[in-house]
Design an enzyme around this catalytic site. Structure first.
Site, PDB file in Angstrom:
ATOM      1  CG  HIS A  44      -2.041  -1.027   1.096  1.00  0.00           C
ATOM      2  ND1 HIS A  44      -3.009  -0.998   0.119  1.00  0.00           N
ATOM      3  CD2 HIS A  44      -2.301  -2.130   1.845  1.00  0.00           C
ATOM      4  CE1 HIS A  44      -3.831  -2.029   0.269  1.00  0.00           C
ATOM      5  NE2 HIS A  44      -3.415  -2.738   1.305  1.00  0.00           N
ATOM      6  NE  ARG A  69       1.619  -4.714   3.518  1.00  0.00           N
ATOM      7  CZ  ARG A  69       0.469  -4.298   4.050  1.00  0.00           C
ATOM      8  NH1 ARG A  69      -0.321  -5.162   4.684  1.00  0.00           N
ATOM      9  NH2 ARG A  69       0.097  -3.038   3.978  1.00  0.00           N
ATOM     10  CG  ASP A  83      18.347 -12.255  -5.797  1.00  0.00           C
ATOM     11  OD1 ASP A  83      18.581 -13.159  -4.962  1.00  0.00           O
ATOM     12  OD2 ASP A  83      18.148 -12.487  -7.005  1.00  0.00           O
ATOM     13  CD  GLU A 148      -4.463  -9.129   3.706  1.00  0.00           C
ATOM     14  OE1 GLU A 148      -4.626  -7.989   4.173  1.00  0.00           O
ATOM     15  OE2 GLU A 148      -3.496  -9.442   2.988  1.00  0.00           O
ATOM     16  CG  ASP A 174      -7.435  -5.970   3.417  1.00  0.00           C
ATOM     17  OD1 ASP A 174      -8.199  -5.548   2.538  1.00  0.00           O
ATOM     18  OD2 ASP A 174      -6.244  -5.641   3.495  1.00  0.00           O
TER      19      ASP A 174
END
Length: 266
Positions: A44, A69, A83, A148, A174
């Site tokens: 988000h 996230r 990586d 969620e 959510d």
């Protein structure tokens, strides 16, 4: 060694803070604030891979563990974030044990998984300057999966019990929407669902986590056994703090303001 991973494995509390402003400067400021972990939000927050990299570099050297996230549960994105040096990942919208297993595989090199081998040009291995990285990387990678939705809630125990999953993060906002209480994560139905989810995660022997900017709720989740809880976001702290400061002066611009300490640098 990933101290965050070791801590949640033993149920030791880890208090976090959300990074949604998407700037290395604020990430560096917050890294020294005393939190155990900082969440760099690629779902988000307005982040992309190079910007996440710069925030990882800004946090490096601080006691805080950067948790990244991802925008979605994608094997290629897992490879790219690993990586560039993100070793603790939070993957959103997980709804089944099969999805959980796919994310575990994405974090592991063959033959145990499907992670592509690019350590020679990857920051994670310090460009192959870390001896044994290919064989040891899995040990320090911490995989957190986000539940969620109603489907995720129903599969919560199976998701948590998946080998290679270190913790399950329950998304209150959510989840509230999925349960018909959009914008009201504090609703009793939502709180009951969260409490049940925490119990199921703990019964699978894994760590449970949440985000709660409401201090009362954050303490409730910790008391219920959640071991990694984010207690605020950089956006909210800035927005509400700025509003409160402006309001104090708008209400009575000529009155002395109590409780404010002058900045000694000015």
């Amino acid at each position: 060694m990933n101290m965050f991973k070791a801590a949640i494995a033993t149920g030791r509390r880890q208090i976090g803070f959300w990074q949604a402003l998407a700037t290395p400067y604020t990430a560096e400021i917050c890294a020294g604030a005393g939190f155990d972990w900082l969440l760099i939000d690629g779902e988000h927050g307005p982040n992309d891979l190079p910007l996440v990299l710069r925030q990882l570099q800004a946090i490096e050297g601080s006691p805080a563990e950067p948790v990244v996230r991802l925008p979605c549960a994608d094997t290629v994105l897992v490879k790219q974030y690993l990586d560039i040096g993100a070793r603790t990942l939070l993957v959103p919208m997980i709804e089944s044990a099969a999805q959980a297993a796919a994310m575990v595989a994405a974090c592991r090199y063959p033959p145990r998984g499907v992670r592509g081998v690019g350590s020679a040009i990857g920051r994670a291995s310090r460009w192959n300057r870390t001896p044994g990285y290919l064989h040891d990387a899995e040990r320090d990678i911490c995989l957190l999966l986000q539940v969620e939705s109603v489907a995720g809630l129903e599969a919560c125990h199976a998701i948590a019990a998946t080998d290679g999953v270190d913790g399950v993060f329950i998304g209150p906002s959510d989840l509230a929407a999925a349960l018909g209480h959009l914008g009201h994560p504090g609703h009793p139905d939502v709180q009951a669902a969260i409490a049940g989810a925490i119990d199921r995660v703990l019964s699978a022997g894994k760590a449970a986590g949440l985000l709660a900017a409401d201090e009362r709720l954050a303490r409730r989740y910790l008391a219920a056994g959640a071991s990694f809880v984010a207690v605020g976001t950089d956006v909210t702290v800035l927005a509400r703090g700025a509003e409160a400061l402006a309001a104090r002066f708008r209400e009575d611009p000529g009155a002395p303001t109590t409780g404010m300490v002058p900045d000694p640098t000015y």
